[in-house]
Design an enzyme around this catalytic site. Structure first.
Site, PDB file in Angstrom:
ATOM      1  N   GLU A 156       2.369   8.788  -4.312  1.00 53.93           N
ATOM      2  CA  GLU A 156       1.969  10.141  -4.726  1.00 53.93           C
ATOM      3  C   GLU A 156       3.151  11.081  -4.974  1.00 53.93           C
ATOM      4  O   GLU A 156       3.022  12.055  -5.719  1.00 53.93           O
ATOM      5  CB  GLU A 156       1.027  10.739  -3.675  1.00 53.93           C
ATOM      6  CG  GLU A 156      -0.374  10.142  -3.659  1.00 53.93           C
ATOM      7  CD  GLU A 156      -0.477   8.845  -2.870  1.00 53.93           C
ATOM      8  OE1 GLU A 156      -1.580   8.296  -2.763  1.00 53.93           O
ATOM      9  OE2 GLU A 156       0.568   8.382  -2.349  1.00 53.93           O
TER      10      GLU A 156
ATOM     11  N   GLU B 112      -5.044   3.268   1.040  1.00 53.71           N
ATOM     12  CA  GLU B 112      -5.703   4.088   2.055  1.00 53.71           C
ATOM     13  C   GLU B 112      -7.040   3.479   2.485  1.00 53.71           C
ATOM     14  O   GLU B 112      -7.385   3.490   3.671  1.00 53.71           O
ATOM     15  CB  GLU B 112      -5.895   5.506   1.516  1.00 53.71           C
ATOM     16  CG  GLU B 112      -4.572   6.247   1.337  1.00 53.71           C
ATOM     17  CD  GLU B 112      -4.734   7.626   0.738  1.00 53.71           C
ATOM     18  OE1 GLU B 112      -4.282   8.600   1.363  1.00 53.71           O
ATOM     19  OE2 GLU B 112      -5.314   7.727  -0.369  1.00 53.71           O
TER      20      GLU B 112
END
Length: 267
Positions: A141, A121
């Site tokens: 995730e 990210e």
């Protein structure tokens, strides 16, 4: 803060990363330094934001580079930290990770090995991603019963589309540096032993251009990401008109006609 205050702050001993100022090369490096996997702690993200802002304010820095020690950029965040952090703290994660995007200066990230979770990210928030052939990108995730929380799926979808984003996010799939280049979310993919030299070359390339034109282009492109085409074209015209009155544009035109390198000052 003045320059001396900025440099004093940048010389702080940060948890999980360090800063290297190379003002002779007009660059500032943020180096993840918690090998072997460079796990990014919850508290670290707030300091990363502050360092991006400090480097952006330093007049001797033209280009910001994010890189890491060892064979992996980052395996992601400290999982235990998510359980211990308050909802208020977690709500600021995306803002902190987006600091690279908000910087007015160009930001390059060099990725090798694992570039997972918040490491990915953070990379997506940078302007230029240079990948080693060893790089492996993932948003894992789903394996924790979660989704990316710092802009990962949102930025990725803008870059590669909904189908490929679902493949990476909903299936937690790993993508190689070569595949990332083919899909369009990295700028270059190079052999592992050429990652540093490719990064250095891009720094030198960006330094040749007008700082004012670079800042204008970055903000314009970022702002136009969510704009209708008509508005984007209009904004581009306004920015173009503004730059025509700059000293850098005058220098660029004169240098072109004199067949000499331009010397830009960001004015």
């Amino acid at each position: 803060m003045n320059v001396s205050e900025i440099e004093k702050f940048l010389n702080t001993e940060f948890d999980g990363f360090k800063v290297e100022l190379r003002t002779d090369q007009e660059r500032g490096d943020i180096i993840l330094s918690r090998p072997p996997y460079n796990v990014i702690a919850m508290s670290q993200r707030e300091y990363l934001r502050q360092v991006f802002e400090a480097l952006d304010a330093h007049p001797g820095v033209r280009v910001i580079v994010v890189r890491a020690e060892g064979q992996h950029f980052s395996s992601g965040g400290d999982i235990r930290g998510f359980l211990e952090a308050s909802p208020e703290h977690v709500s600021k994660l995306a803002w902190n990770v987006a600091a690279a995007e908000r910087c007015s200066k160009p930001v390059i990230v060099a990725n090798r090995g694992y570039t997972f979770g918040v490491g990915f990210e953070l990379s997506l928030a940078c302007d230029f991603r240079i990948a080693s052939e060893t790089a492996r990108y993932a948003l894992p995730e789903q394996n924790l019963g979660q989704i990316p929380g710092s802009g990962g799926s949102a930025r990725l979808q803008k870059m590669i589309g909904i189908t490929r984003t679902k493949h990476m996010v909903m299936r937690a799939k790993r993508i190689s540096g070569e595949q990332a280049l083919a899909w369009g979310f990295v700028t270059e993919c190079v052999p592992d032993d050429e990652l540093e030299s490719a990064t250095d070359a891009l720094v030198e390339e960006l330094r040749r251009f007008s700082p004012l034109a670079q800042r204008t282009a970055k903000k314009l492109i970022n702002d136009n990401e969510d704009s209708p085409l008509r508005v984007a074209i209009e904004m581009e015209g306004h920015c173009y008109s503004r730059l025509r009155s700059s000293a850098d544009f005058k220098e660029g035109v004169e240098a072109f006609h004199a067949k000499r390198p331009a010397v830009f000052k960001g004015e």
